[in-house]
Design a protein around this motif. Structure first.
Motif, PDB file in Angstrom:
ATOM      1  N   ARG A  45       0.714  -1.172  -0.102  1.00 43.01           N
ATOM      2  CA  ARG A  45      -0.158  -0.046  -0.124  1.00 43.01           C
ATOM      3  C   ARG A  45       0.798   1.280   0.167  1.00 43.01           C
ATOM      4  O   ARG A  45       0.310   2.332  -0.493  1.00 43.01           O
ATOM      5  CB  ARG A  45      -0.953   0.117   1.151  1.00 43.01           C
ATOM      6  N   LYS A  56       3.301   5.134  -6.578  1.00 43.78           N
ATOM      7  CA  LYS A  56       2.596   4.878  -7.706  1.00 43.78           C
ATOM      8  C   LYS A  56       2.269   3.518  -8.308  1.00 43.78           C
ATOM      9  O   LYS A  56       2.032   3.338  -9.334  1.00 43.78           O
ATOM     10  CB  LYS A  56       3.545   5.698  -8.874  1.00 43.78           C
ATOM     11  N   ASP A  86      -0.157   1.737  -7.377  1.00 44.89           N
ATOM     12  CA  ASP A  86      -1.766   1.838  -7.802  1.00 44.89           C
ATOM     13  C   ASP A  86      -1.759   2.341  -9.223  1.00 44.89           C
ATOM     14  O   ASP A  86      -3.054   2.101  -9.844  1.00 44.89           O
ATOM     15  CB  ASP A  86      -2.483   2.753  -6.764  1.00 44.89           C
ATOM     16  N   GLN A  87      -1.036   3.073  -9.686  1.00 47.79           N
ATOM     17  CA  GLN A  87      -1.120   3.629 -10.957  1.00 47.79           C
ATOM     18  C   GLN A  87      -0.774   2.406 -12.122  1.00 47.79           C
ATOM     19  O   GLN A  87      -1.395   2.430 -13.124  1.00 47.79           O
ATOM     20  CB  GLN A  87      -0.410   4.940 -11.453  1.00 47.79           C
ATOM     21  N   LEU A  88       0.009   1.549 -11.666  1.00 45.21           N
ATOM     22  CA  LEU A  88       0.643   0.714 -12.710  1.00 45.21           C
ATOM     23  C   LEU A  88      -0.566  -0.573 -12.401  1.00 45.21           C
ATOM     24  O   LEU A  88      -0.742  -1.420 -13.526  1.00 45.21           O
ATOM     25  CB  LEU A  88       1.709   0.055 -11.877  1.00 45.21           C
ATOM     26  N   ILE A  89      -1.052  -0.735 -11.225  1.00 45.45           N
ATOM     27  CA  ILE A  89      -2.041  -1.885 -11.220  1.00 45.45           C
ATOM     28  C   ILE A  89      -3.396  -1.388 -10.601  1.00 45.45           C
ATOM     29  O   ILE A  89      -3.656  -0.936  -9.652  1.00 45.45           O
ATOM     30  CB  ILE A  89      -1.602  -2.833  -9.913  1.00 45.45           C
ATOM     31  N   PRO A  90      -4.448  -0.871 -11.326  1.00 44.86           N
ATOM     32  CA  PRO A  90      -5.554  -0.395 -11.212  1.00 44.86           C
ATOM     33  C   PRO A  90      -6.316  -1.397 -10.053  1.00 44.86           C
ATOM     34  O   PRO A  90      -6.242  -2.688 -10.282  1.00 44.86           O
ATOM     35  CB  PRO A  90      -6.265  -0.239 -12.688  1.00 44.86           C
ATOM     36  N   GLY A  91      -7.099  -0.812  -9.153  1.00 41.64           N
ATOM     37  CA  GLY A  91      -7.798  -1.480  -8.303  1.00 41.64           C
ATOM     38  C   GLY A  91      -6.867  -2.068  -7.435  1.00 41.64           C
ATOM     39  O   GLY A  91      -7.163  -3.108  -6.729  1.00 41.64           O
ATOM     40  N   LEU A  92      -5.598  -1.522  -7.131  1.00 39.42           N
ATOM     41  CA  LEU A  92      -4.572  -2.190  -6.126  1.00 39.42           C
ATOM     42  C   LEU A  92      -5.313  -2.421  -4.748  1.00 39.42           C
ATOM     43  O   LEU A  92      -5.056  -3.434  -4.158  1.00 39.42           O
ATOM     44  CB  LEU A  92      -3.383  -1.423  -6.247  1.00 39.42           C
ATOM     45  N   ARG A 118      -0.859  -7.208 -17.765  1.00 39.12           N
ATOM     46  CA  ARG A 118      -1.301  -6.175 -18.613  1.00 39.12           C
ATOM     47  C   ARG A 118      -1.059  -6.651 -20.300  1.00 39.12           C
ATOM     48  O   ARG A 118      -0.099  -7.374 -20.252  1.00 39.12           O
ATOM     49  CB  ARG A 118      -0.573  -4.781 -18.458  1.00 39.12           C
TER      50      ARG A 118
END
Length: 205
Positions: free
Chosen positions: A79, A83, A85-91, A110
């Motif tokens: 957490r 960034k 969470d930008q690479l993995i949407p819905g992190l 991806r």
């Protein structure tokens, strides 16, 4: 393996079939391990990539690195990764689900516009079981599982690895599937179960 057994490796719980391979050279980066283990992990990736007849590179012109492996003691550590969470949407919801399930590993893929693998994020929580494994065993297992879009249950009953003279190796049937899936005559993506027939034919041939 026959076609039905191969098909099961790529058939999701809801019944859809997906076998995709990488469409670009693989560029790995590893987080959360010591320098000695870093070499083991990259060596395992290189070995499986060579087995497939695929390629690696020093950098990806679009992404920099396209295979990111994160090793943590607790899912909550991810957490705080900037960034991510930008690479993995819905992190964040994903981490909630992994925590609730007591999971110790997860892979996020991806895809290119043509659905070949573009990037993979390997998330590994080093629980008691994984911590007891030799680094070589853990590294080879993760390397094998990022090469194709295996189903969630592909290795639920049996590891992709076996033992030869005390050393971890890919099971011959798993290695054969990887080699076949990367053969130039086969499409980079199979979305129909008939693709498993082509894999079986390539292996037997």
């Amino acid at each position: 393996m026959d076609a039905d057994q191969i098909g099961a490796l790529f058939t999701r719980a809801e019944g859809s079939y997906l076998c995709a391979r990488w469409g670009r050279p693989i560029v790995p980066v590893v987080f959360g391990v010591e320098d000695a283990t870093l070499g083991v992990i990259k060596g395992a990736v290189e070995a499986v990539v060579a087995l497939a007849g695929h390629s690696m590179a020093e950098t990806d012109t679009e992404l920099g690195a396209n295979l990111m492996l994160f090793f943590v003691r607790d899912w909550d550590e991810l957490r705080g990764v900037p960034k991510l969470d930008q690479l993995i949407p819905g992190l964040m919801p994903l981490l909630d689900r992994l925590e609730a399930a007591g999971a110790n590993q997860y892979r996020v893929f991806r895809f290119e516009p043509g659905d070949a693998i573009k990037a993979c994020f390997v998330l590994v929580r080093m629980d008691g079981h994984l911590s007891d494994l030799p680094a070589e065993t853990l590294a080879l297992s993760q390397a094998a599982q990022m090469m194709l879009t295996w189903s969630e249950g592909a290795f639920a009953g049996a590891s992709p690895l076996g033992q030869v003279e005390g050393r971890a190796v890919l099971r011959p049937e798993v290695a054969a599937v990887i080699r076949a899936a990367y053969h130039p005559v086969l499409p980079v993506v199979g979305r129909d179960a008939s693709h498993a027939l082509r894999l079986a034919a390539r292996i037997s041939g």
